[in-house]
Design an enzyme around this catalytic site. Structure first.
Site, PDB file in Angstrom:
ATOM      1  N   ASP A   1      -6.813 -10.811 -16.419  1.00 53.01           N
ATOM      2  CA  ASP A   1      -7.803 -11.842 -16.100  1.00 53.01           C
ATOM      3  C   ASP A   1      -7.304 -12.778 -15.010  1.00 53.01           C
ATOM      4  OD1 ASP A   1      -9.627 -10.861 -17.889  1.00 53.01           O
ATOM      5  OD2 ASP A   1      -9.131 -12.290 -19.482  1.00 53.01           O
TER       6      ASP A   1
ATOM      7  N   ASP B   1      -3.693 -13.931 -20.166  1.00 56.81           N
ATOM      8  CA  ASP B   1      -4.046 -12.536 -19.945  1.00 56.81           C
ATOM      9  C   ASP B   1      -3.772 -12.192 -18.483  1.00 56.81           C
ATOM     10  OD1 ASP B   1      -5.878 -10.272 -19.079  1.00 56.81           O
ATOM     11  OD2 ASP B   1      -6.258 -10.255 -21.240  1.00 56.81           O
TER      12      ASP B   1
ATOM     13  N   ARG C   1      -7.871  -0.156 -26.396  1.00 59.41           N
ATOM     14  CA  ARG C   1      -7.580  -0.194 -27.823  1.00 59.41           C
ATOM     15  C   ARG C   1      -8.866  -0.052 -28.623  1.00 59.41           C
ATOM     16  NH1 ARG C   1      -4.274  -5.243 -30.061  1.00 59.41           N
ATOM     17  NH2 ARG C   1      -2.906  -4.503 -28.401  1.00 59.41           N
TER      18      ARG C   1
ATOM     19  N   THR D   1      -9.663   0.954 -35.160  1.00 57.42           N
ATOM     20  CA  THR D   1      -8.351   1.467 -35.588  1.00 57.42           C
ATOM     21  C   THR D   1      -7.190   0.774 -34.879  1.00 57.42           C
ATOM     22  OG1 THR D   1      -8.302   3.177 -33.873  1.00 57.42           O
ATOM     23  CG2 THR D   1      -9.411   3.723 -35.950  1.00 57.42           C
TER      24      THR D   1
END
Length: 208
Positions: free
Chosen positions: A202, A199, A103, A107
């Site tokens: 992770d 996550d 990502r 933006t």
């Protein structure tokens, strides 16, 4: 909405173990693999069969086998690999593709950095795998890229989904059926699924 929640008791039990913050990295990885094998049973329902003639030890007979090209799993890197392996345990002959997205911090738009797919992906059922369907932006971008490559039959499989992610994916790709083990309450301000499991990448790989 084109969503199937996989409510098998074994899947739900293992999902609880994944959610538990005390589950170790090794345990998380093992349980995710076990879950993904169970998920694959449900995600592959509806695959076409054809009858072939075989010889049993006792006589000849007609028996069903999968018809057409073998299916293709496409993992959204990196966390998708954590549920890819269990599905390959069940369908070892499947083809595998990978798509890498990150990502853009300014933006927030997904940017593709890696893509490797079978040349004949348009002739295969494609199952996209990613543990979390959170905002839905990466999933929508991945599915869009697969369609550009010619994929016509696409399903999406994840451990957890948020309502926001489901809405975003369905808005752009309403023809894609989503298979998930649970639809959680919401996203928080950082884009994490609540209550979620943290996550997934992770926890799979022991990173932060």
């Amino acid at each position: 909405m084109n969503v199937t929640v996989l409510d098998h008791p074994l899947i739900q039990h293992k999902l609880t173990l994944l959610r538990d913050r005390e589950t170790s990295t090794a345990g998380f990885r093992r349980i995710a693999r076990e879950m993904s094998m169970l998920m694959a049973y449900e995600v592959t329902r509806g695959l076409k069969l054809e009858m072939i003639e075989i010889e049993t030890p006792l006589e000849r007979m007609e028996a069903p086998q999968l018809s057409g090209k073998k299916l293709c799993f496409v993992s959204i890197l990196r966390a998708g690999n954590g549920i890819l392996e269990g599905m390959l345990d069940l369908v070892p002959g499947a083809r595998v593709g990978h798509i890498g997205l990150y990502r853009d911090p300014q933006t927030l738009v997904p940017v593709e950095y890696y893509l490797k797919l079978p040349d004949d992906i348009g002739e295969r059922m494609v199952i996209v795998v990613d543990p979390m369907l959170a905002t839905g932006h990466s999933a929508a971008a991945a599915v869009g890229r697969l369609k550009q490559a010619g994929a016509a039959q696409i399903r999406f499989a994840c451990l957890l989904a948020a309502p926001e992610g489901l809405a975003a994916l369905q808005a752009e790709h309403g023809d894609v059926e989503v298979f998930t083990c649970a639809v959680d309450r919401q996203l928080d301000d950082h884009g994490y699924i609540r209550p979620g499991l943290g996550d997934a990448g992770d926890r799979l790989y022991g990173t932060k």
